[in-house]
Design a protein around this motif. Structure first.
Motif, PDB file in Angstrom:
ATOM      1  N   ASN A  35       0.810  -1.224   0.000  1.00 44.37           N
ATOM      2  CA  ASN A  35       0.000   0.000   0.000  1.00 44.37           C
ATOM      3  C   ASN A  35       0.840   1.270   0.000  1.00 44.37           C
ATOM      4  O   ASN A  35       0.407   2.300  -0.515  1.00 44.37           O
ATOM      5  N   ASP A  36       2.009   1.228   0.610  1.00 42.21           N
ATOM      6  CA  ASP A  36       2.862   2.422   0.723  1.00 42.21           C
ATOM      7  C   ASP A  36       4.331   2.005   0.645  1.00 42.21           C
ATOM      8  O   ASP A  36       5.007   1.871   1.673  1.00 42.21           O
ATOM      9  N   PRO A  37       4.854   1.805  -0.572  1.00 40.18           N
ATOM     10  CA  PRO A  37       6.215   1.295  -0.713  1.00 40.18           C
ATOM     11  C   PRO A  37       7.293   2.243  -0.187  1.00 40.18           C
ATOM     12  O   PRO A  37       8.376   1.799   0.199  1.00 40.18           O
ATOM     13  N   ASP A  38       7.030   3.529  -0.130  1.00 41.17           N
ATOM     14  CA  ASP A  38       8.037   4.484   0.344  1.00 41.17           C
ATOM     15  C   ASP A  38       8.163   4.518   1.865  1.00 41.17           C
ATOM     16  O   ASP A  38       9.161   4.997   2.396  1.00 41.17           O
ATOM     17  N   ALA A  39       7.160   4.023   2.566  1.00 40.95           N
ATOM     18  CA  ALA A  39       7.154   4.099   4.034  1.00 40.95           C
ATOM     19  C   ALA A  39       8.323   3.333   4.649  1.00 40.95           C
ATOM     20  O   ALA A  39       8.895   3.773   5.653  1.00 40.95           O
ATOM     21  N   ALA A  40       8.686   2.198   4.071  1.00 39.38           N
ATOM     22  CA  ALA A  40       9.791   1.406   4.628  1.00 39.38           C
ATOM     23  C   ALA A  40      11.103   2.182   4.558  1.00 39.38           C
ATOM     24  O   ALA A  40      11.865   2.223   5.527  1.00 39.38           O
ATOM     25  N   GLY A  41      11.353   2.801   3.426  1.00 34.78           N
ATOM     26  CA  GLY A  41      12.572   3.609   3.289  1.00 34.78           C
ATOM     27  C   GLY A  41      12.581   4.780   4.249  1.00 34.78           C
ATOM     28  O   GLY A  41      13.611   5.106   4.837  1.00 34.78           O
ATOM     29  N   GLN A  42      11.427   5.410   4.425  1.00 36.37           N
ATOM     30  CA  GLN A  42      11.331   6.533   5.363  1.00 36.37           C
ATOM     31  C   GLN A  42      11.560   6.069   6.796  1.00 36.37           C
ATOM     32  O   GLN A  42      12.219   6.753   7.583  1.00 36.37           O
ATOM     33  N   ALA A  43      11.022   4.898   7.136  1.00 30.73           N
ATOM     34  CA  ALA A  43      11.214   4.355   8.489  1.00 30.73           C
ATOM     35  C   ALA A  43      12.694   4.068   8.739  1.00 30.73           C
ATOM     36  O   ALA A  43      13.209   4.334   9.826  1.00 30.73           O
ATOM     37  N   LEU A  44      13.378   3.532   7.732  1.00 32.42           N
ATOM     38  CA  LEU A  44      14.813   3.268   7.889  1.00 32.42           C
ATOM     39  C   LEU A  44      15.603   4.561   8.009  1.00 32.42           C
ATOM     40  O   LEU A  44      16.575   4.626   8.762  1.00 32.42           O
ATOM     41  N   GLN A  45      15.191   5.608   7.295  1.00 40.13           N
ATOM     42  CA  GLN A  45      15.885   6.900   7.409  1.00 40.13           C
ATOM     43  C   GLN A  45      15.720   7.478   8.815  1.00 40.13           C
ATOM     44  O   GLN A  45      16.671   8.024   9.381  1.00 40.13           O
ATOM     45  N   THR A  46      14.540   7.343   9.392  1.00 44.02           N
ATOM     46  CA  THR A  46      14.311   7.798  10.768  1.00 44.02           C
ATOM     47  C   THR A  46      15.201   7.019  11.728  1.00 44.02           C
ATOM     48  O   THR A  46      15.821   7.599  12.632  1.00 44.02           O
ATOM     49  N   LEU A  47      15.278   5.725  11.520  1.00 44.61           N
ATOM     50  CA  LEU A  47      16.117   4.868  12.359  1.00 44.61           C
ATOM     51  C   LEU A  47      17.580   5.280  12.248  1.00 44.61           C
ATOM     52  O   LEU A  47      18.279   5.403  13.254  1.00 44.61           O
ATOM     53  N   LYS A  48      18.044   5.531  11.043  1.00 43.51           N
ATOM     54  CA  LYS A  48      19.439   5.959  10.839  1.00 43.51           C
ATOM     55  C   LYS A  48      19.719   7.272  11.564  1.00 43.51           C
ATOM     56  O   LYS A  48      20.768   7.437  12.185  1.00 43.51           O
ATOM     57  N   LYS A  49      18.775   8.212  11.482  1.00 36.23           N
ATOM     58  CA  LYS A  49      18.943   9.511  12.148  1.00 36.23           C
ATOM     59  C   LYS A  49      19.065   9.328  13.663  1.00 36.23           C
ATOM     60  O   LYS A  49      19.935   9.919  14.310  1.00 36.23           O
ATOM     61  N   ASP A  50      18.205   8.484  14.226  1.00 37.03           N
ATOM     62  CA  ASP A  50      18.257   8.252  15.669  1.00 37.03           C
ATOM     63  C   ASP A  50      19.546   7.525  16.067  1.00 37.03           C
ATOM     64  O   ASP A  50      20.112   7.794  17.128  1.00 37.03           O
ATOM     65  N   LEU A  51      20.017   6.618  15.227  1.00 38.65           N
ATOM     66  CA  LEU A  51      21.284   5.937  15.502  1.00 38.65           C
ATOM     67  C   LEU A  51      22.449   6.919  15.474  1.00 38.65           C
ATOM     68  O   LEU A  51      23.358   6.838  16.300  1.00 38.65           O
ATOM     69  N   ASP A  52      22.420   7.834  14.524  1.00 39.22           N
ATOM     70  CA  ASP A  52      23.477   8.859  14.460  1.00 39.22           C
ATOM     71  C   ASP A  52      23.494   9.692  15.733  1.00 39.22           C
ATOM     72  O   ASP A  52      24.549  10.012  16.265  1.00 39.22           O
ATOM     73  N   GLN A  53      22.295  10.015  16.236  1.00 34.52           N
ATOM     74  CA  GLN A  53      22.201  10.818  17.454  1.00 34.52           C
ATOM     75  C   GLN A  53      22.803  10.078  18.651  1.00 34.52           C
ATOM     76  O   GLN A  53      23.594  10.641  19.404  1.00 34.52           O
ATOM     77  N   ILE A  54      22.441   8.821  18.822  1.00 36.32           N
ATOM     78  CA  ILE A  54      22.965   8.088  19.975  1.00 36.32           C
ATOM     79  C   ILE A  54      24.461   7.852  19.814  1.00 36.32           C
ATOM     80  O   ILE A  54      25.216   7.878  20.778  1.00 36.32           O
ATOM     81  N   SER A  55      24.914   7.674  18.605  1.00 31.70           N
ATOM     82  CA  SER A  55      26.337   7.474  18.357  1.00 31.70           C
ATOM     83  C   SER A  55      27.135   8.719  18.747  1.00 31.70           C
ATOM     84  O   SER A  55      28.199   8.622  19.359  1.00 31.70           O
ATOM     85  N   ARG A  56      26.609   9.894  18.415  1.00 30.41           N
ATOM     86  CA  ARG A  56      27.288  11.153  18.759  1.00 30.41           C
ATOM     87  C   ARG A  56      27.299  11.406  20.259  1.00 30.41           C
ATOM     88  O   ARG A  56      28.217  12.014  20.781  1.00 30.41           O
ATOM     89  N   ASN A  57      26.257  10.952  20.948  1.00 31.83           N
ATOM     90  CA  ASN A  57      26.092  11.285  22.362  1.00 31.83           C
ATOM     91  C   ASN A  57      26.633  10.240  23.329  1.00 31.83           C
ATOM     92  O   ASN A  57      26.528  10.424  24.530  1.00 31.83           O
ATOM     93  N   SER A  58      27.193   9.159  22.825  1.00 36.04           N
ATOM     94  CA  SER A  58      27.651   8.105  23.725  1.00 36.04           C
ATOM     95  C   SER A  58      29.147   7.888  23.593  1.00 36.04           C
ATOM     96  O   SER A  58      29.682   7.835  22.490  1.00 36.04           O
ATOM     97  N   SER A  59      29.781   7.735  24.734  1.00 35.65           N
ATOM     98  CA  SER A  59      31.203   7.406  24.739  1.00 35.65           C
ATOM     99  C   SER A  59      31.420   5.984  25.268  1.00 35.65           C
ATOM    100  O   SER A  59      32.551   5.536  25.364  1.00 35.65           O
ATOM    101  N   ASP A  60      30.341   5.288  25.572  1.00 29.97           N
ATOM    102  CA  ASP A  60      30.412   3.929  26.093  1.00 29.97           C
ATOM    103  C   ASP A  60      30.726   2.964  24.948  1.00 29.97           C
ATOM    104  O   ASP A  60      30.058   2.975  23.912  1.00 29.97           O
ATOM    105  N   THR A  61      31.741   2.114  25.121  1.00 27.83           N
ATOM    106  CA  THR A  61      32.162   1.215  24.045  1.00 27.83           C
ATOM    107  C   THR A  61      31.108   0.160  23.727  1.00 27.83           C
ATOM    108  O   THR A  61      30.928  -0.193  22.557  1.00 27.83           O
ATOM    109  N   ASP A  62      30.390  -0.339  24.730  1.00 27.78           N
ATOM    110  CA  ASP A  62      29.350  -1.332  24.475  1.00 27.78           C
ATOM    111  C   ASP A  62      28.205  -0.723  23.668  1.00 27.78           C
ATOM    112  O   ASP A  62      27.679  -1.347  22.745  1.00 27.78           O
ATOM    113  N   VAL A  63      27.834   0.487  24.012  1.00 28.24           N
ATOM    114  CA  VAL A  63      26.772   1.179  23.280  1.00 28.24           C
ATOM    115  C   VAL A  63      27.237   1.457  21.852  1.00 28.24           C
ATOM    116  O   VAL A  63      26.488   1.231  20.896  1.00 28.24           O
TER     117      VAL A  63
END
Length: 129
Positions: free
Chosen positions: A59-87
């Motif tokens: 029904n909405d083929p673009d939604a999956a790509g958009q969801a992954l882009q949101t996920l990537k953005k949030d991962l970038d944020q946590i990556s920038r804000n964490s100094s913990d090696t496990d994280v």
């Protein structure tokens, strides 16, 4: 008597001065853990939204790509804000799974979301552990 009262007040103030930096460190560590945990919850929600988007791709083929882009953005944020090696390692692993899901979408294939969910779970554990 006023001399002993002044001495007691001085000792109490000195003790408080020594304790304040320790509690500031504890609060700082607690705040970092809270921030990481909140971001991990957001990422878990992003993974769930990606799953819903994949299930509704007809029904909405673009939604999956958009969801992954949101996920990537949030991962970038946590990556920038964490100094913990496990994280950091958990974020790297999750980014790898996001890239694999994106490759599957680009190749018009249905991605396997189990590794993506497992990697998100590992990030949550790293944030709370």
């Amino acid at each position: 008597m006023p001399d002993s009262l002044t001495r007691s007040a001085t000792l109490a103030a000195a003790g408080l001065v020594l304790l304040l930096p320790l509690s500031a460190v504890s609060c700082s560590a607690a705040q970092k853990a809270l921030d990481c945990g909140n971001t991990a919850v957001r990422i878990t929600n992003d993974v769930a939204q990606a799953g819903s988007a994949f299930n509704n791709a007809a029904n909405d083929p673009d939604a999956a790509g958009q969801a992954l882009q949101t996920l990537k953005k949030d991962l970038d944020q946590i990556s920038r804000n964490s100094s913990d090696t496990d994280v950091s390692q958990a974020v790297t692993d999750l980014q790898t799974q996001v890239d694999k899901a994106q490759q599957a979408i680009d190749n018009k294939q249905i991605p396997d979301l189990k590794p993506l969910g497992d990697a998100a779970s590992n990030l949550s554990k790293a944030c709370t552990g």
